[in-house]
Each structure stands twice: as C-alpha cells, then as structure tokens.
Scaffold this active site. Sequence first.
Site, PDB file in Angstrom:
ATOM      1  N   GLY A   1     -13.095  -1.774   4.564  1.00  0.00           N
ATOM      2  CA  GLY A   1     -12.602  -2.482   5.505  1.00  0.00           C
ATOM      3  C   GLY A   1     -11.153  -1.919   5.487  1.00  0.00           C
ATOM      4  O   GLY A   1     -10.495  -1.902   6.525  1.00  0.00           O
ATOM      5  N   HIS A   2     -10.578  -1.864   4.371  1.00  0.00           N
ATOM      6  CA  HIS A   2      -9.167  -1.313   4.220  1.00  0.00           C
ATOM      7  C   HIS A   2      -9.041  -0.029   4.648  1.00  0.00           C
ATOM      8  O   HIS A   2      -7.935   0.293   5.418  1.00  0.00           O
ATOM      9  CB  HIS A   2      -8.738  -1.473   2.743  1.00  0.00           C
ATOM     10  CG  HIS A   2      -8.644  -2.897   1.993  1.00  0.00           C
ATOM     11  ND1 HIS A   2      -9.279  -2.997   1.106  1.00  0.00           N
ATOM     12  CD2 HIS A   2      -7.763  -3.888   2.461  1.00  0.00           C
ATOM     13  CE1 HIS A   2      -9.260  -4.426   0.562  1.00  0.00           C
ATOM     14  NE2 HIS A   2      -8.124  -4.821   1.413  1.00  0.00           N
TER      15      HIS A   2
ATOM     16  N   MET B   1      -4.007  -6.003  -1.235  1.00  0.00           N
ATOM     17  CA  MET B   1      -3.717  -6.595  -2.525  1.00  0.00           C
ATOM     18  C   MET B   1      -4.757  -5.912  -3.363  1.00  0.00           C
ATOM     19  O   MET B   1      -4.988  -6.154  -4.414  1.00  0.00           O
ATOM     20  CB  MET B   1      -4.268  -8.086  -2.950  1.00  0.00           C
ATOM     21  CG  MET B   1      -3.102  -8.969  -1.756  1.00  0.00           C
ATOM     22  SD  MET B   1      -3.188 -10.750  -2.469  1.00  0.00           S
ATOM     23  CE  MET B   1      -4.616 -11.309  -2.063  1.00  0.00           C
ATOM     24  N   GLY B   2      -5.007  -4.325  -2.969  1.00  0.00           N
ATOM     25  CA  GLY B   2      -5.851  -3.573  -3.772  1.00  0.00           C
ATOM     26  C   GLY B   2      -7.361  -3.986  -3.752  1.00  0.00           C
ATOM     27  O   GLY B   2      -7.524  -4.606  -2.700  1.00  0.00           O
TER      28      GLY B   2
ATOM     29  N   LEU C   1      -9.532  -1.764  -3.077  1.00  0.00           N
ATOM     30  CA  LEU C   1      -9.612  -1.227  -1.645  1.00  0.00           C
ATOM     31  C   LEU C   1     -11.220  -1.134  -1.224  1.00  0.00           C
ATOM     32  O   LEU C   1     -11.794  -0.875  -2.230  1.00  0.00           O
ATOM     33  CB  LEU C   1      -9.019  -0.147  -1.561  1.00  0.00           C
ATOM     34  CG  LEU C   1      -7.438  -0.102  -1.532  1.00  0.00           C
ATOM     35  CD1 LEU C   1      -6.829   1.095  -1.115  1.00  0.00           C
ATOM     36  CD2 LEU C   1      -6.880  -1.289  -0.761  1.00  0.00           C
ATOM     37  N   HIS C   2     -11.774  -1.442  -0.193  1.00  0.00           N
ATOM     38  CA  HIS C   2     -13.119  -1.387   0.216  1.00  0.00           C
ATOM     39  C   HIS C   2     -12.914  -0.552   1.689  1.00  0.00           C
ATOM     40  O   HIS C   2     -11.774  -0.315   2.192  1.00  0.00           O
ATOM     41  CB  HIS C   2     -13.649  -2.605   0.186  1.00  0.00           C
ATOM     42  CG  HIS C   2     -13.293  -3.647   0.719  1.00  0.00           C
ATOM     43  ND1 HIS C   2     -12.894  -3.800   2.333  1.00  0.00           N
ATOM     44  CD2 HIS C   2     -12.778  -4.807   0.588  1.00  0.00           C
ATOM     45  CE1 HIS C   2     -12.390  -4.675   2.543  1.00  0.00           C
ATOM     46  NE2 HIS C   2     -12.205  -5.572   1.548  1.00  0.00           N
TER      47      HIS C   2
ATOM     48  N   SER D   1     -15.141  -7.710   1.567  1.00  0.00           N
ATOM     49  CA  SER D   1     -14.127  -8.483   0.857  1.00  0.00           C
ATOM     50  C   SER D   1     -13.832  -7.786  -0.496  1.00  0.00           C
ATOM     51  O   SER D   1     -14.764  -7.705  -1.237  1.00  0.00           O
ATOM     52  CB  SER D   1     -14.348 -10.021   0.874  1.00  0.00           C
ATOM     53  OG  SER D   1     -13.614 -10.701  -0.262  1.00  0.00           O
TER      54      SER D   1
ATOM     55  N   GLY E   1      -7.032  -7.009   8.982  1.00  0.00           N
ATOM     56  CA  GLY E   1      -8.304  -7.289   9.447  1.00  0.00           C
ATOM     57  C   GLY E   1      -8.519  -8.747   9.931  1.00  0.00           C
ATOM     58  O   GLY E   1      -7.781  -9.673   9.591  1.00  0.00           O
TER      59      GLY E   1
HETATM   60  O1  PAF Z   1      -4.953 -10.053   3.118  1.00  0.00           O
HETATM   61  C1  PAF Z   1      -4.412  -9.705   2.060  1.00  0.00           C
HETATM   62  O2  PAF Z   1      -4.910  -8.810   1.330  1.00  0.00           O
HETATM   63  C2  PAF Z   1      -3.045 -10.589   1.835  1.00  0.00           C
HETATM   64  O3  PAF Z   1      -2.986 -11.677   2.174  1.00  0.00           O
HETATM   65  C3  PAF Z   1      -1.861  -9.701   2.139  1.00  0.00           C
HETATM   66  C4  PAF Z   1      -1.724  -9.663   3.970  1.00  0.00           C
HETATM   67  C5  PAF Z   1      -1.772  -8.085   1.671  1.00  0.00           C
HETATM   68  C6  PAF Z   1      -0.424 -10.181   1.768  1.00  0.00           C
HETATM   69  O4  PAF Z   1      -0.434 -10.492   0.348  1.00  0.00           O
END
Ligand code: PAF
Length: 282
Positions: A36-37, A30-31, A33-34, A187, A149
């Site tokens: 972890g992503h 969901m953008g 981004l950190h 997060s 994650g």
């Molecule tokens: O974990 C998230 O960021 C969201 O729940 C996901 C998996 C991208 C679904 O919108």
Amino acid sequence: MQVHNNKRDIKADVAQFLREKKTIGFVPTMGALHDGHLALVQKALTENSVVVVSIFVNPTQFNNPEDLQKYPRTISNDINLLSTISNDIIVFCPTSEEIYGSNPISISYDFCGLEHEMEGKFRSGHFDGVGTVIKHLFEIISPTKAYFGEKDFQQLQIIKKLTEIEKMPVQIVGCPIYREESGLALSSRNKRLTDTQLKEASLIYRTLLEVKNSFGTKSVVSLNEWVTKQFENHPELTLEYFEIAEVSTLKSITKKDKNITYRAFIAVFAGEVRLIDNIALN
Ligand code: PAF
C-alpha cells in the site's frame, strides 16, 4: 539512495530542489512498509520530479503506550524495499528529538468537528498528534503534493483541513485502499496478526462489501444491526464501531438523504490488534 536523519541535511536538499523549480512529492509513513505504501510512492514518482519518503513512528499520535511500543520498526527492510522501486527516492528517518526537541507534545487543533467522530472517540488526542507531526514534516519538506491512503479516510480529511488551517500550499492526494487477496486492507499492524486472525479478518471487508451492495435497498438502522450480528460471538474478532457517515462531515447517520455522499467505516479488534477499514457507498 539518500537517507537523512536530520532536518538540516534534508532541508539543504529541499532548498536545492526548490531553486531548480523541481516538484516534490512526499509520502509520510511510520515505516513497516507494505505494498500500500509502495503504491503511494509509485504514484508520487510518476507525478513529481523528486520524491521524499519519511519513516517516523510519531509518539504524539499514540494514545496507548503499549501500541507505540509494539508498533513494528523495520527500518533497514523499509529502505531496501524503497530501493527496489527507485534509487532516486530520498528517505527521511528522523529521531523524535529531531522533530520535537526534548518535549514531544501536540498542538491542540480544531478540525471543525472532524476530529471528534469515529477514531476520535476511541483514540483521544490522536488527530492532534497526526496534525502536529504532519505540520512539522511539511515545514521541513515543503512538498508540492503529499500522498495518503484512503484506509485512514478520517486522517485524510483531517490533513486536508490542516492544510487549510495552517495555510500550507500542499496538494493532498488520497489513494485507494490496497488489499490482500482476501480483501483485508493492508496495514503495518497486519504483521502482528496470527495466521488464524489474518484469515478471519477478511470478514471485515466482506461485511463492508455486503453493506455497499445492500445500501440502495436497506435502511441504515437495519444495516447497522446486521453488521453487529456478523461480529457477535465471533471467536477472533470484536467489533468496536461500525458507522455509515457523510463524507464531508464524517457525521454518522441513521437515515439516508438524496444527493449526499456516504461511506461506511469500521474498527475491529483481532486479539489486541486494532484494524480499521472503510468503503464508499454511493
Ligand atoms: O498514516 C500514518 O502512517 C501516520 O498517521 C502518518 C500520516 C505518517 C503520520 O504519522
């Protein structure tokens, strides 16, 4: 770097990859981004011929409109960050219309009870929203493997169940929680914490670690009581729940059994910001 906003364009890319028998790694986000992503994206890059990252703040998974409105949106920064890892990543940033048409609604799922535990008790409809958006995204992207994650461990289990229910041939890969130096799980919501809250929030992981260390010798009831005490009258943090649960059913327990795998789960408010975390116990 390729950035697509509509389904038609990304589907054309995907069709070409499938013709070329390429494996597609997918990291839904969901953008905001950190690291972890980025760790998920790195892993996806090492395991697949191409990687797609989606950035979409999914309206159907928010039960609190204010949380949806305040969710951080940092698209151009996110795209820059991804380009520092690799220019070959394909980014999909759809609008809500593109995913849901004019009516963003969720499918109502039966995830065999997983959806009623923990987060499900406090975020009504949340997992239907997650399941729905992931189903739509998987249909568009046809991933070979998708990366999530373990911070959202319940979500990870539910998405595994979703692929069974929807008979989707995607391998779901769970990745370890990425933490700040203080131990706080990374997060996108951490961006909303004040400096003091950020510092105090390290109590969450310290508490989980202590539970893990004592799990072999202390009873579940005494661990529950101890955790409640840690947060009682804390000026910055309010405990929403702490549970020790079986990994396969996510049902919380009051007594340990042999040969069962357990995890501890926690949700805490720091001011208005809700933080979750979990840890493997045995
Ligand atoms: O974990 C998230 O960021 C969201 O729940 C996901 C998996 C991208 C679904 O919108």
